[in-house]
Design a protein around this motif. Structure first.
Motif, PDB file in Angstrom:
ATOM      1  N   ARG A 279     -23.016  26.289   4.002  1.00 47.74           N
ATOM      2  CA  ARG A 279     -22.560  24.951   4.562  1.00 47.74           C
ATOM      3  C   ARG A 279     -22.931  23.891   3.222  1.00 47.74           C
ATOM      4  O   ARG A 279     -22.073  23.194   2.812  1.00 47.74           O
ATOM      5  N   ILE A 280     -24.097  24.246   2.663  1.00 51.09           N
ATOM      6  CA  ILE A 280     -24.428  23.524   1.641  1.00 51.09           C
ATOM      7  C   ILE A 280     -23.651  23.662   0.363  1.00 51.09           C
ATOM      8  O   ILE A 280     -23.070  23.038  -0.436  1.00 51.09           O
ATOM      9  N   THR A 281     -23.423  24.935   0.169  1.00 49.96           N
ATOM     10  CA  THR A 281     -22.704  25.595  -0.941  1.00 49.96           C
ATOM     11  C   THR A 281     -21.238  24.889  -0.889  1.00 49.96           C
ATOM     12  O   THR A 281     -20.565  24.857  -2.042  1.00 49.96           O
ATOM     13  N   LYS A 282     -20.630  24.896   0.171  1.00 54.00           N
ATOM     14  CA  LYS A 282     -19.208  24.075   0.339  1.00 54.00           C
ATOM     15  C   LYS A 282     -19.201  22.653  -0.251  1.00 54.00           C
ATOM     16  O   LYS A 282     -18.156  22.263  -0.695  1.00 54.00           O
ATOM     17  N   THR A 283     -20.321  22.154  -0.260  1.00 52.50           N
ATOM     18  CA  THR A 283     -20.506  20.674  -0.905  1.00 52.50           C
ATOM     19  C   THR A 283     -20.634  20.856  -2.309  1.00 52.50           C
ATOM     20  O   THR A 283     -20.032  20.262  -3.225  1.00 52.50           O
ATOM     21  N   VAL A 284     -21.662  21.727  -2.673  1.00 54.01           N
ATOM     22  CA  VAL A 284     -21.824  21.981  -4.261  1.00 54.01           C
ATOM     23  C   VAL A 284     -20.706  22.441  -4.837  1.00 54.01           C
ATOM     24  O   VAL A 284     -20.421  22.044  -6.014  1.00 54.01           O
ATOM     25  N   ILE A 285     -19.662  23.342  -4.437  1.00 55.18           N
ATOM     26  CA  ILE A 285     -18.653  23.990  -5.004  1.00 55.18           C
ATOM     27  C   ILE A 285     -17.589  22.998  -5.272  1.00 55.18           C
ATOM     28  O   ILE A 285     -16.745  23.056  -6.243  1.00 55.18           O
ATOM     29  N   ALA A 286     -17.501  21.725  -4.630  1.00 51.93           N
ATOM     30  CA  ALA A 286     -16.495  20.666  -4.638  1.00 51.93           C
ATOM     31  C   ALA A 286     -15.959  20.241  -5.871  1.00 51.93           C
ATOM     32  O   ALA A 286     -14.887  20.389  -6.297  1.00 51.93           O
ATOM     33  N   PRO A 287     -16.826  19.897  -6.954  1.00 52.76           N
ATOM     34  CA  PRO A 287     -16.523  19.470  -8.115  1.00 52.76           C
ATOM     35  C   PRO A 287     -16.136  20.417  -9.165  1.00 52.76           C
ATOM     36  O   PRO A 287     -15.522  20.342  -9.997  1.00 52.76           O
ATOM     37  N   TYR A 288     -16.362  21.815  -8.816  1.00 54.95           N
ATOM     38  CA  TYR A 288     -15.827  22.858  -9.687  1.00 54.95           C
ATOM     39  C   TYR A 288     -14.726  23.484  -9.385  1.00 54.95           C
ATOM     40  O   TYR A 288     -13.906  24.051 -10.118  1.00 54.95           O
ATOM     41  N   ILE A 289     -14.000  23.092  -8.151  1.00 47.20           N
ATOM     42  CA  ILE A 289     -12.778  23.867  -7.649  1.00 47.20           C
ATOM     43  C   ILE A 289     -11.645  22.738  -7.403  1.00 47.20           C
ATOM     44  O   ILE A 289     -10.407  23.061  -7.067  1.00 47.20           O
ATOM     45  N   PHE A 290     -12.164  21.418  -7.266  1.00 47.02           N
ATOM     46  CA  PHE A 290     -10.955  20.269  -7.031  1.00 47.02           C
ATOM     47  C   PHE A 290     -11.077  19.341  -8.387  1.00 47.02           C
ATOM     48  O   PHE A 290     -11.981  19.265  -8.894  1.00 47.02           O
ATOM     49  N   PRO A 291      -9.818  18.950  -8.485  1.00 47.22           N
ATOM     50  CA  PRO A 291      -9.746  17.980  -9.676  1.00 47.22           C
ATOM     51  C   PRO A 291     -10.662  16.671  -9.522  1.00 47.22           C
ATOM     52  O   PRO A 291     -10.738  16.145  -8.341  1.00 47.22           O
ATOM     53  N   LYS A 292     -11.179  16.281 -10.441  1.00 51.44           N
ATOM     54  CA  LYS A 292     -12.072  14.776 -10.573  1.00 51.44           C
ATOM     55  C   LYS A 292     -11.662  13.770  -9.650  1.00 51.44           C
ATOM     56  O   LYS A 292     -12.212  13.081  -8.921  1.00 51.44           O
ATOM     57  N   GLU A 293     -10.389  13.302 -10.172  1.00 51.32           N
ATOM     58  CA  GLU A 293      -9.667  12.448  -9.516  1.00 51.32           C
ATOM     59  C   GLU A 293      -9.442  12.381  -7.981  1.00 51.32           C
ATOM     60  O   GLU A 293      -9.050  11.439  -7.350  1.00 51.32           O
ATOM     61  N   LYS A 294      -9.519  13.561  -7.437  1.00 51.78           N
ATOM     62  CA  LYS A 294      -9.257  13.965  -6.055  1.00 51.78           C
ATOM     63  C   LYS A 294     -10.200  14.422  -5.353  1.00 51.78           C
ATOM     64  O   LYS A 294     -10.171  14.896  -4.156  1.00 51.78           O
ATOM     65  N   LEU A 295     -11.553  14.296  -5.942  1.00 52.40           N
ATOM     66  CA  LEU A 295     -12.817  15.139  -5.448  1.00 52.40           C
ATOM     67  C   LEU A 295     -13.097  14.744  -3.981  1.00 52.40           C
ATOM     68  O   LEU A 295     -13.090  15.538  -2.988  1.00 52.40           O
ATOM     69  N   SER A 296     -13.287  13.281  -3.893  1.00 48.22           N
ATOM     70  CA  SER A 296     -13.818  12.842  -2.478  1.00 48.22           C
ATOM     71  C   SER A 296     -12.785  13.273  -1.309  1.00 48.22           C
ATOM     72  O   SER A 296     -12.933  13.539  -0.310  1.00 48.22           O
ATOM     73  N   TYR A 297     -11.424  12.899  -1.649  1.00 46.98           N
ATOM     74  CA  TYR A 297     -10.250  13.205  -0.825  1.00 46.98           C
ATOM     75  C   TYR A 297     -10.332  14.775  -0.595  1.00 46.98           C
ATOM     76  O   TYR A 297     -10.265  14.978   0.759  1.00 46.98           O
TER      77      TYR A 297
END
Length: 428
Positions: free
Chosen positions: A123-141
């Protein structure tokens, strides 16, 4: 350049689909098993406290994980860690099967507790991975939308439970759960990184005291992050931690309804959670709330909390099953919206290379207090002879006080930070 950007956008969307689907499938299997097992335990014991002990153990492992490590922002590449953890969870789930025939619930719960250690690192890994697999401008979305996959899985399991819970065997639920982890692992394997930043391969594992000091330092230096970090633990503890205990008990005790009604309550909660998380993702995209004055976040959190408390009280006060269902759905929707507000704030406002650590500790605190409130809920139900109004009133009063205290601390720390910045500017 345009072609390269288009490829990154496409890959980011594909990663989102794969990640959200994996999260959905694995959570569906786990929740279905949870429903079947909770009903079996309450049917066997008839005790709210014993049922609450089982429910609390679903959250307790993350607290154990954090004692070992919370800074998962280095080491094994998160995509690889995610699918390997899913494979390990599948194997641990299969180990439950020999104990099902014996009806050995203690062994089953202990194995689920062990599996929970790996589940929560995932579950923690799913948050850690976000900046590496999603475009920065759409990260929070995108991060919010992937988080919604967990809730979609809950909804799928709950809907299946309405039709299957009275007939599906515990062994079948265990097998299904194991298969969903394997499918999830395959989908995650297909994800690819798109960030130019390389994931740190090594780092020194720091003691828990130092990690907590860094955590509080991050919160103190940014009062906005502090307030956002208060929202997931408080909402998870006082809303999810309490209604999770009421779900297998309330329909039967209050309205003399059967197991299908219990599953229906999971369906209602799941629909509300999916709506809350999904609509928040859309709200976050179009409002860009974290790019505006923080007063907007405060207003949404406080008003949402107030309405959620009122809806929760109304759901247990009414004598109508239909009215109860309506107020229950509204309560869960509002609580989830506020939870997602805090989660997105953590992803957006945490210092670089500390997103995983900040989320992990915050999530652990929420799980610990969720476990605690679940146990207290079961004890109060036994003490008050299942007086649901008294029990919920106590928790909503405490929640209201704590959310106002969090707001007051934010104002105080915000004032201190502004004064310090002004002093440095004057000295310069």
């Amino acid at each position: 350049m345009s072609t390269l950007n288009d490829a990154v956008v496409f890959r980011g969307r594909l990663n989102l689909i794969l990640g959200a689907t994996a999260f959905t499938i694995s959570s569906a299997g786990s929740v279905l098993l949870h429903i079947v097992l909770a009903l079996a335990i309450y049917g066997e014991t008839g005790s709210g406290l014993v049922t609450a002990i089982f429910i609390s153990l679903q959250w307790l492992p993350v607290f154990i994980v954090i004692l070992y490590r919370s800074d998962w922002d280095f080491g094994m590449e998160p995509r690889k860690r995610w699918y390997l953890l899913d494979i390990i969870s599948a194997l641990l789930t299969l180990l439950i099967i020999p104990f099902v025939g014996e009806g050995n619930y203690i062994a089953i719960v202990l194995l689920l507790l062990l599996r929970g250690l790996f589940d929560h690192v995932s579950r923690i890994t799913k948050t850690v991975i976000a900046p590496y697999i999603f475009p920065k401008e759409k990260l929070s979305y995108y991060a919010s939308f992937m988080q919604s996959g967990y809730h979609v899985g809950i909804a799928m399991a709950a809907i299946a439970g309405v039709f299957l819970v009275s007939s599906v065997s515990l062994e079948t639920a265990v097998l299904f759960d194991a298969v969903t982890f394997l499918v999830s692992a395959f989908l995650v394997y297909l994800i690819r990184n798109i960030s130019e930043d390389k994931f740190p391969e090594s780092g020194r594992k720091r003691p828990i005291g130092q990690r907590c000091t860094d955590y509080f330092s991050s919160l103190k230096s940014d009062p906005r992050l502090f307030f956002c970090c208060m929202l997931p633990p408080l909402t998870a503890a006082f809303f999810q931690g309490t209604y999770s205990v009421l779900q297998p008990i309330y329909p039967g005790e209050q309205f003399a309804l059967g197991s299908s009604a219990v599953s229906a309550s999971y369906v209602m909660a799941s629909i509300a959670i999916v709506l809350g998380s999904s609509l928040f993702a859309v709200f976050c995209k179009y409002s860009r709330i974290f790019e505006r004055e923080f007063s907007g976040v405060l207003l949404v959190a406080l008003v949402g909390s107030l309405l959620a408390c009122g809806s929760y009280l109304a759901s247990v006060y009414t004598g109508s099953a239909i009215a109860c269902a309506v107020f229950f759905i509204i309560m869960v929707f509002l609580f989830e919206f506020v939870w997602m507000l805090g989660y997105s704030g953590i992803v957006t406002l945490s210092p670089k290379n500390r997103v995983g650590s900040v989320f992990a500790i915050t999530f652990a605190v929420g799980c610990f207090f969720g476990s605690s409130t679940a146990l207290v809920t079961g004890a109060l139900l036994d003490m008050f002879n299942n007086n649901f109004v008294y029990t919920v009133s106590i928790f909503m009063t405490v929640y209201g006080v704590l959310i106002l205290v969090s707001y007051a601390l934010y104002r105080r720390w915000s004032y201190s930070v502004d004064r310090a910045q002004l002093s440095r500017a004057s000295a310069g």
